[in-house]
Design a protein around this motif. Sequence first.
Motif, mmCIF file in Angstrom:
data_model
loop_
_atom_site.group_PDB
_atom_site.id
_atom_site.type_symbol
_atom_site.label_atom_id
_atom_site.label_comp_id
_atom_site.label_asym_id
_atom_site.label_seq_id
_atom_site.Cartn_x
_atom_site.Cartn_y
_atom_site.Cartn_z
ATOM 1 N N GLU A 83 32.469 50.675 42.537
ATOM 2 C CA GLU A 83 32.163 50.590 43.966
ATOM 3 C C GLU A 83 31.518 51.889 44.396
ATOM 4 O O GLU A 83 31.992 52.982 44.062
ATOM 5 C CB GLU A 83 33.439 50.348 44.775
ATOM 6 N N SER A 84 30.442 51.791 45.144
ATOM 7 C CA SER A 84 29.654 52.966 45.502
ATOM 8 C C SER A 84 30.403 53.889 46.449
ATOM 9 O O SER A 84 31.289 53.462 47.190
ATOM 10 C CB SER A 84 28.344 52.527 46.160
ATOM 11 N N THR A 104 35.830 40.576 49.952
ATOM 12 C CA THR A 104 35.260 41.724 50.652
ATOM 13 C C THR A 104 36.130 42.139 51.827
ATOM 14 O O THR A 104 36.394 43.326 52.045
ATOM 15 C CB THR A 104 33.843 41.394 51.146
ATOM 16 N N SER A 110 38.187 51.118 51.577
ATOM 17 C CA SER A 110 36.803 50.781 51.311
ATOM 18 C C SER A 110 35.940 51.344 52.440
ATOM 19 O O SER A 110 36.253 52.389 52.995
ATOM 20 C CB SER A 110 36.657 49.263 51.171
ATOM 21 N N ALA A 138 28.574 47.627 46.064
ATOM 22 C CA ALA A 138 30.003 47.777 45.871
ATOM 23 C C ALA A 138 30.423 46.907 44.716
ATOM 24 O O ALA A 138 29.615 46.451 43.936
ATOM 25 C CB ALA A 138 30.737 47.400 47.149
ATOM 26 N N VAL A 139 31.689 46.696 44.587
ATOM 27 C CA VAL A 139 32.170 45.779 43.563
ATOM 28 C C VAL A 139 31.598 44.392 43.809
ATOM 29 O O VAL A 139 31.451 43.584 42.916
ATOM 30 C CB VAL A 139 33.701 45.774 43.527
ATOM 31 N N THR A 140 31.224 44.139 45.034
ATOM 32 C CA THR A 140 30.596 42.879 45.388
ATOM 33 C C THR A 140 29.091 43.053 45.461
ATOM 34 O O THR A 140 28.431 42.484 46.308
ATOM 35 C CB THR A 140 31.119 42.365 46.719
ATOM 36 N N GLN A 163 39.305 43.932 50.730
ATOM 37 C CA GLN A 163 39.033 45.314 50.351
ATOM 38 C C GLN A 163 38.794 46.185 51.581
ATOM 39 O O GLN A 163 39.307 47.305 51.673
ATOM 40 C CB GLN A 163 37.840 45.366 49.401
#
Length: 609
Positions: A404-405, A151, A160, A7-9, A154
């Motif tokens: 982000e996936s 996280t 998310s 993800a973005v993380t 989100q």
Amino acid sequence: MKLSLLAVTIGLGFSLLACSKPQAPTLTKDNQPNNTASVSQQQSPDARYLALVDSYFTDYVKLEPIFATFVGVNDYNAQFGGDLTEDYLKARHELNTRYLAQVKEIGIAQLPADLQLSYALFVYDRQMALVDETFPARFMPISQFHSTVITMVQLGSGESAQPFNTVQDYQNWQQRVAGFIDWLQLAQNRMNEGIASNVVLPRVLVERIIAQLDAMLTKDVTQSVFYAPIKRFPATFSSEEQAALTKSYIDMIGQQLLPALMGLRDYFKHSYLPKSRGSDGWSALPNGKAWYQHLANAHTTTTMPVDEIHQMGLNEVARILAEMDNVREQVGFKGDLKAFFTTLSSEPQYFYREPSGLIEGYMALKTKINQVLPQYFNVMPKADYVVKPVESFREQSAAGASYESPAVDGSRPGVFYINTYNLKAQPKWGMTTLSLHEAAPGHHFQIAIKQELTGVPEFQRFSGYTAFEEGWALYAEYLGIEMGLFSDPYQYFGKLSDEMLRAMRLVVDTGLHAKGWSRGQAIQYMKDNSPMAESDIIAEVERYMAIPGQALSYKVGQLKILSLRSRAEKALGDKFDIKAFHDQILTSGSLPMAVMEQKIDRWIAASQV
């Protein structure tokens, strides 16, 4: 690297209807590790290996419930996890130690080529995870660039991986929040240990965290990002269910969650900030030099010394500057390169006036790029992606863009995030290369295709290596040249500008963490060698300060993929097929550089027959 949130993380391992405090997740329901020893010795080596790594994945998602949510395993959506507890640290160590020993009993030579690749990946993961444990990252669990706090925001937004489709989903989130509130106190305890051990964040990063937390706090509960799912109830909910959930969420957010976040903000402001450090690099920490070399190795999946990486960066910066000057001459600009930088980063015609225009511009680019992708790829993701602005609470310190996936089950597309906070940091001439990198065929292709793989072990679908993923994304920018997307010299300059950023990262990251550079020195170096907006440069440098070594992976990974492609082109001649090469890169998941090289060499040999 460890299994990733994709993800973005990406790369991070990072519950309340008046429910009792949730327990930390256990490896199995009877508090015992999965009995991998029960795998029959009478099975073939292939079957033994696949059973072993599947068992590992089952144990891992039990230990990491938030990760489980991101990869579509919804059995643990009510659990938060205890990644800072002593029980968790012990369980993680035992997990990696046990599976490393058991997989070595099988031996790589007994497996076919595709499973040898998987085996090498699995062993590398376990070994690196055990080395990670020798450094005290738990003493710095929060940064302005990534953290469990971000996280959870989100996830809590409802946009998310956390599902909000049923009443049980809403209740699961409340239970997870209860665990998060406990974690916030545990994080403060760990940071106190860091203060005692002189393992603390740089002062400027703490100031950024305080500002982020301030942005999350609101007196009106209904304006909190955590209230957003209440504003989007599924139509199937009865009025009674809506009323009950609304009341419980207002109580949870107003009486528990926001006070806990305020307590964290006050801790950073009054307790941690005075103890933070004035130095900027990792080498100032105890054993920091060795720690940084390990981080550089982990992110690049190489054993390159940091001095060698620094010199590589200096060489690349010089090469790209020369190409930029060629573009300046091509467009007939009369001033020098620095004046060209100033013009491109300041004149109004190079920027959108409104955030909506920027987002619409990227959507138009998506259509243009999608039209040429079939000429270069056999395998393309089933999942789509959308373009969204970065959330307001983190836009001041977030990178210019991120990805982000998509949901593993296909229920949610991938997200290409654009930071619209400062439109002067988002020039029109940089849009093509940024879209290629973050969306298609960059991160969106690599990550979505990986999630959609069949016939590979689950751990392989969800492992993440920054050098592979960012190296591929930077290679995707290069591929844009062949795809005819840089016929406009200004867009090509944008490609060079982004490549310059990745080259400067080699210099600046190693400069900060291995050569004693200050934050100001790093900022000035980037000003002198690029047209980037100052706000973007500051965010970049502070990102390197927060996650040392990660920024090294882009250029190192790209150069390795390009070298492997060149090797294949020379060896195969007319037999070289660009689509087939891309299939080889993308269809085994994320790989360490050495494992990827082994795969390409095998493919070259098989293709020569």
